[in-house]
Design an enzyme around this catalytic site. Structure first.
Site, PDB file in Angstrom:
ATOM      1  N   LYS A 218     -12.322   1.343  -9.740  1.00 42.17           N
ATOM      2  CA  LYS A 218     -11.839   0.986  -8.396  1.00 42.17           C
ATOM      3  C   LYS A 218     -12.948   0.217  -7.789  1.00 42.17           C
ATOM      4  CE  LYS A 218      -8.992   1.976  -4.801  1.00 42.17           C
ATOM      5  NZ  LYS A 218      -7.500   1.766  -4.728  1.00 42.17           N
TER       6      LYS A 218
ATOM      7  N   GLU B  68      -8.116  -0.643 -10.586  1.00 42.75           N
ATOM      8  CA  GLU B  68      -7.132  -0.548  -9.676  1.00 42.75           C
ATOM      9  C   GLU B  68      -7.494  -1.452  -8.325  1.00 42.75           C
ATOM     10  OE1 GLU B  68      -5.651   2.808  -6.767  1.00 42.75           O
ATOM     11  OE2 GLU B  68      -5.829   3.584  -8.498  1.00 42.75           O
TER      12      GLU B  68
ATOM     13  N   ASP C  17      -8.677   8.171  -4.151  1.00 41.18           N
ATOM     14  CA  ASP C  17      -8.148   7.304  -5.351  1.00 41.18           C
ATOM     15  C   ASP C  17      -9.417   7.118  -6.457  1.00 41.18           C
ATOM     16  OD1 ASP C  17      -6.014   7.231  -3.928  1.00 41.18           O
ATOM     17  OD2 ASP C  17      -6.398   5.111  -3.357  1.00 41.18           O
TER      18      ASP C  17
ATOM     19  N   SER D  11     -11.214   1.543   0.782  1.00 46.48           N
ATOM     20  CA  SER D  11     -11.500   2.141   2.018  1.00 46.48           C
ATOM     21  C   SER D  11     -10.667   3.325   2.337  1.00 46.48           C
ATOM     22  CB  SER D  11     -11.186   0.894   2.983  1.00 46.48           C
ATOM     23  OG  SER D  11      -9.798   0.452   2.805  1.00 46.48           O
TER      24      SER D  11
ATOM     25  N   THR E 117       0.898  -1.067  -0.156  1.00 41.90           N
ATOM     26  CA  THR E 117       0.148   0.188   0.192  1.00 41.90           C
ATOM     27  C   THR E 117       0.964   1.251  -0.048  1.00 41.90           C
ATOM     28  OG1 THR E 117      -2.081   1.109   1.159  1.00 41.90           O
ATOM     29  CG2 THR E 117      -0.266   0.181   2.404  1.00 41.90           C
ATOM     30  N   GLU E 118       0.390   2.261  -0.461  1.00 39.69           N
ATOM     31  CA  GLU E 118       1.137   3.609  -0.432  1.00 39.69           C
ATOM     32  C   GLU E 118       2.573   3.496  -1.580  1.00 39.69           C
ATOM     33  OE1 GLU E 118      -0.246   6.323   0.842  1.00 39.69           O
ATOM     34  OE2 GLU E 118      -2.017   5.100   1.731  1.00 39.69           O
TER      35      GLU E 118
ATOM     36  N   LYS F 189      -0.191   3.377  -6.686  1.00 36.10           N
ATOM     37  CA  LYS F 189      -1.159   2.702  -7.403  1.00 36.10           C
ATOM     38  C   LYS F 189      -1.745   3.720  -8.386  1.00 36.10           C
ATOM     39  CE  LYS F 189      -3.219  -0.181  -4.851  1.00 36.10           C
ATOM     40  NZ  LYS F 189      -2.463   0.094  -3.528  1.00 36.10           N
ATOM     41  N   THR F 190      -2.433   4.587  -7.282  1.00 38.42           N
ATOM     42  CA  THR F 190      -3.454   5.631  -8.168  1.00 38.42           C
ATOM     43  C   THR F 190      -2.568   6.509  -8.941  1.00 38.42           C
ATOM     44  OG1 THR F 190      -4.623   5.442  -6.400  1.00 38.42           O
ATOM     45  CG2 THR F 190      -5.066   7.521  -7.680  1.00 38.42           C
TER      46      THR F 190
END
Length: 225
Positions: free
Chosen positions: A38, A116, A55, A42, A12-13, A16-17
């Site tokens: 998407k 995504e 996102d 969350s 995560t982080e 990706k976006t």
């Protein structure tokens, strides 16, 4: 038939976006009718229109088609935690049939659809079903986003290997500079390019503010897909 790709990350982080927006921009510039999707998000905020995930909003903005928010993001949760946890707590099961129906609907409108994921490859959607299971079910070619930093080589190779072991196509990877390049950045890139069994589609430089809103499509070589 629409081109379809699934974007996952080494963690995560990792951007990706940011990478997804760059890919959507590049596809639009190439003349495709594009749609970002998407299915599960969350970490969303309350707005007068309902829960909105940043996102998913970025994917909506960078799609060439005018799409309703619910079309882009059918499952939205407020708490920034693993989807299976908050889904169970709220009594809102995440159903693969709903996710797939949303994808089918976008395929009817767009000829280039980018999906995504959430978190990393094995993010759980329930106690018995992961994002990886759904991608395998859909047989989506995968684009891997690597956040270039210490530890990324191991994470990238583990993720690439498990994608291929699932019988899926690793269509390419995107390097995202999540920090200003350090002194070993070039060596990291050389090693990743040599070891990841897929073409490097582009490297997105470190952008200090609002990278999802930047013109990043120019960093992507879509012809390699």
């Amino acid at each position: 038939m629409s081109k379809r790709y699934f974007v996952t990350g080494t963690d995560t982080e990792v951007g990706k976006t940011v990478a997804s927006c760059a890919l959507l921009q590049a596809a639009k510039a190439a003349g495709y009718r594009t749609a970002g999707y998407k299915p599960v998000a969350s970490g969303s905020e309350k707005t007068p229109e309902g829960l909105r995930n940043s996102d998913a909003l970025a994917l909506q903005r960078n799609s060439s088609l005018q799409l309703d928010y619910a079309t882009v993001n059918p499952y939205t949760f407020a708490e920034p935690t693993s989807p299976h946890i908050i889904s169970a707590q709220e009594g809102r099961p995440i159903e693969s049939l709903v996710m797939s129906a949303g994808l089918r609907a976008l395929e009817q409108q767009a000829d280039w659809v980018l999906v995504e994921g959430a978190g990393g490859w094995f993010t759980p959607l329930s106690d018995t079903f992961t994002f990886a299971d759904w991608v395998t079910q859909e047989q989506l070619p995968v684009i891997l986003v690597v956040g270039v930093k210490l530890g990324c080589i191991n994470h990238a190779m583990l993720t690439a290997q498990v994608i291929q072991h699932a019988g899926l196509t690793l269509a390419g990877w995107v390097a995202n500079d999540v920090t200003p390049p350090g002194k070993r950045h070039a060596e990291y890139m050389t090693t990743l390019t040599r070891m990841i069994p897929a073409p490097l589609l582009g490297e997105i430089p470190w952008l200090a503010e609002n990278p999802e809103n930047a013109a990043t499509g120019k960093y992507i070589n879509l012809a390699l897909l």
